[in-house]
Motif scaffolding. Structure first.
Motif, mmCIF file in Angstrom:
data_model
loop_
_atom_site.group_PDB
_atom_site.id
_atom_site.type_symbol
_atom_site.label_atom_id
_atom_site.label_comp_id
_atom_site.label_asym_id
_atom_site.label_seq_id
_atom_site.Cartn_x
_atom_site.Cartn_y
_atom_site.Cartn_z
ATOM 1 N N SER A 1 1.126 -1.517 -0.021
ATOM 2 C CA SER A 1 0.119 0.239 0.198
ATOM 3 C C SER A 1 0.815 1.039 -0.027
ATOM 4 C CB SER A 1 -0.710 0.013 0.873
ATOM 5 O OG SER A 1 -1.698 1.461 1.558
ATOM 6 N N ILE A 2 0.741 2.248 -1.499
ATOM 7 C CA ILE A 2 1.635 3.507 -1.262
ATOM 8 C C ILE A 2 0.714 4.404 -0.303
ATOM 9 C CG2 ILE A 2 1.945 5.730 -2.944
ATOM 10 C CD1 ILE A 2 3.258 2.310 -3.575
ATOM 11 N N ALA A 3 -0.137 4.177 0.538
ATOM 12 C CA ALA A 3 -1.249 4.574 1.303
ATOM 13 C C ALA A 3 -0.547 5.349 2.464
ATOM 14 C CB ALA A 3 -2.564 5.047 1.045
ATOM 15 N N LEU A 4 -0.899 3.527 2.782
ATOM 16 C CA LEU A 4 0.030 3.472 4.531
ATOM 17 C C LEU A 4 1.637 4.194 4.556
ATOM 18 C CD1 LEU A 4 -1.367 0.085 5.100
ATOM 19 C CD2 LEU A 4 -1.962 2.436 6.030
ATOM 20 N N GLU A 5 1.901 3.711 3.604
ATOM 21 C CA GLU A 5 3.650 4.676 3.121
ATOM 22 C C GLU A 5 3.589 6.232 3.125
ATOM 23 O OE1 GLU A 5 6.558 3.911 0.534
ATOM 24 O OE2 GLU A 5 5.502 1.886 -0.031
#
Length: 477
Positions: free
Chosen positions: A70-74
């Motif tokens: 997940s890019i959003a969590l990063e």
């Protein structure tokens, strides 16, 4: 869907419409990564309904295998925008960008994530690369033509007439003013135009030459202004930039400007006045910046009086008029040019030939109706056909050279032609037939030289081109 019944609901409705119609996959999560909004593109890419996504944490979808990460969590962890590649469980690679939004206290309120199929981005990049390659190719072609054109031309100024002209040219050349070159056919107007360009501030940019009499009338607009794809039958499927576009930041030379059709004269005037060029079939204009040099062997003032040339265009291009004297009026240049042309031919063909004194005297006594062009062609012919090292030719023999009989003959000395016509045909048809056969004969006598044929027939070169085309079409029929 949300029904718009007040201003707040209209804004929400508009937002939903934007998301629903976005080509990109859009996710909106809260500060913990819980999905609060998603659009139909996200449904398609994940093969998961919006109802199944909203309320779930992105980490759950990762654990269930919908994404590999997940890019959003990063982005939440780093508190900054993050871009990266993720893969769906169906093997689709996505380029994703997640950006966190903050409140006034610096707390994350939500994260917006946009994703697009990586293959689509790669194809777009490849398409852009092809466009760049095409533009670069046009630039390279223009650069090649510019270098070859300037490199292969020499300006000779031994006579007082040419020296005085060069003084004016050296003053005008570095300016941005439009120049109009007057002179008989073959006097070297294009060579002078290239010299003006070479000493201008635009010498490192393109130099585009357009012979207005050589391009068929039905094609000259497309050549000058370009066209969009599908503009007309036979057009390049990708469209084509016009010569005005290719001359941007450089110089364009319109030779034989007097032969430009009146309709195109009006369009040229608009380009010169506002710098806007619109391709055939286009809906928008492009700004271009070029310096204009024109040339003609005709009396444009008389053409203006006869309504054959636009008066407003005449004054627009006639800013700095320069007159090239015919070769017969500058004998010093005849000798200088003769030696230069012969030197070039010696180098090209491995010769070591020289002119006899009598030959050079003969050159000085000849009227040179074809000017520099005729001189160059004659010297090439003499250099090739003379077997001895010394080229010894008398002036009276010039007019009797093979293939050049007409140029040195008076009208009462010209060969007669036998022309046959259909019997009992309408007079108009008979006259057209006579005209066509006569033009054929004159062109044959001139070895296909249109300029020489036009001089003998006392018509413009453009008229010869048009009539020759008519003959060819009727022969095919």
């Amino acid at each position: 869907m949300i029904e718009p019944n007040n201003s707040i609901q209209i804004n929400a409705y508009s937002l939903e419409e934007v998301m629903d119609n976005s080509y990109d996959s859009i996710f909106v999560t809260d500060a913990e990564g819980n999905i609060i909004m998603a659009n139909p593109t996200a449904e398609r890419l994940l093969n998961l309904s919006i109802g199944q996504m909203v309320g779930k944490n992105i980490q759950e979808l990762v654990e269930e295998g919908y994404w590999d990460k997940s890019i959003a969590l990063e982005a939440i962890e780093k508190r900054a925008s993050v871009t990266g590649t993720i893969k769906t469980r169906d093997g689709v690679n996505l380029m994703c960008t997640s950006r966190p939004l903050f409140d006034s206290q610096g707390n994350i309120t939500m994260v917006i994530s946009n994703s697009r199929e990586k293959d689509t981005l790669v194809k777009l990049a490849q398409s852009l690369d092809k466009e760049r390659e095409l533009v670069q190719r046009y630039k390279e072609e223009v650069q090649y033509l510019r270098e070859q054109g300037v490199k292969n031309q020499q300006l000779v100024a031994e006579s007082a007439a040419m020296k005085n002209l060069l003084m004016e040219v050296n003053w005008v050349g570095p300016t941005e003013s439009s120049v109009l070159l007057y002179g008989e056919s073959g006097t070297g107007k294009e060579v002078l135009a290239k010299y003006i360009y070479s000493i201008s501030r635009r010498a490192k940019e393109a130099f585009i030459t357009v012979n207005c009499s050589a391009i068929p009338e039905n094609l000259i607009e497309a050549e000058l202004f370009g066209y969009e794809k599908g503009s007309f039958t036979g057009a390049d499927a990708k469209g084509k930039p016009g010569l005005f576009e290719l001359a941007d930041k450089g110089t364009i030379f319109l030779d034989e400007i007097g032969e430009m059709p009146l309709v195109l004269q009006a369009k040229l005037l608009r380009v010169l006045e506002n710098g806007d060029v619109r391709r055939i079939g286009g809906v928008s204009s492009k700004k271009v910046d070029f310096r204009l040099i024109c040339a003609t062997n005709r009396d444009l003032k008389k053409m203006v009086e006869n309504k054959a040339f636009r008066e407003d265009l005449f004054y627009r291009i006639n800013v700095v008029p320069l007159q090239l004297a015919p070769l017969r009026d500058r004998p010093e240049d005849i000798i200088a040019m003769s030696n230069i042309f012969l030197k070039e031919l010696n180098k090209k063909n491995g010769y070591n030939k020289v002119f006899s004194t009598e030959t050079l005297k003969g050159f000085l006594n000849y009227s040179w109706p074809g000017n520099v062009r005729e001189l160059r062609n004659l010297i090439e012919r003499l250099a090739i056909t003379t077997r001895d090292r010394v080229i010894d030719y008398q002036v009276e023999e010039i007019s009797n050279l093979p293939g050049n009989r007409v140029s040195g003959l008076k009208h009462d000395q010209m060969d007669t032609f036998r022309i046959t016509v259909s019997s009992k045909a309408p007079l108009k048809k008979v006259m057209n037939q006579i005209e066509q056969e006569y033009i054929r004969n004159i062109l044959q006598e001139c070895n296909g030289c249109v300029s020489e044929a036009a001089r003998i027939l006392d018509v413009d070169r453009s008229a010869i081109y048009r009539k020759v085309q008519v003959v060819k079409v009727r022969e095919r029929e």
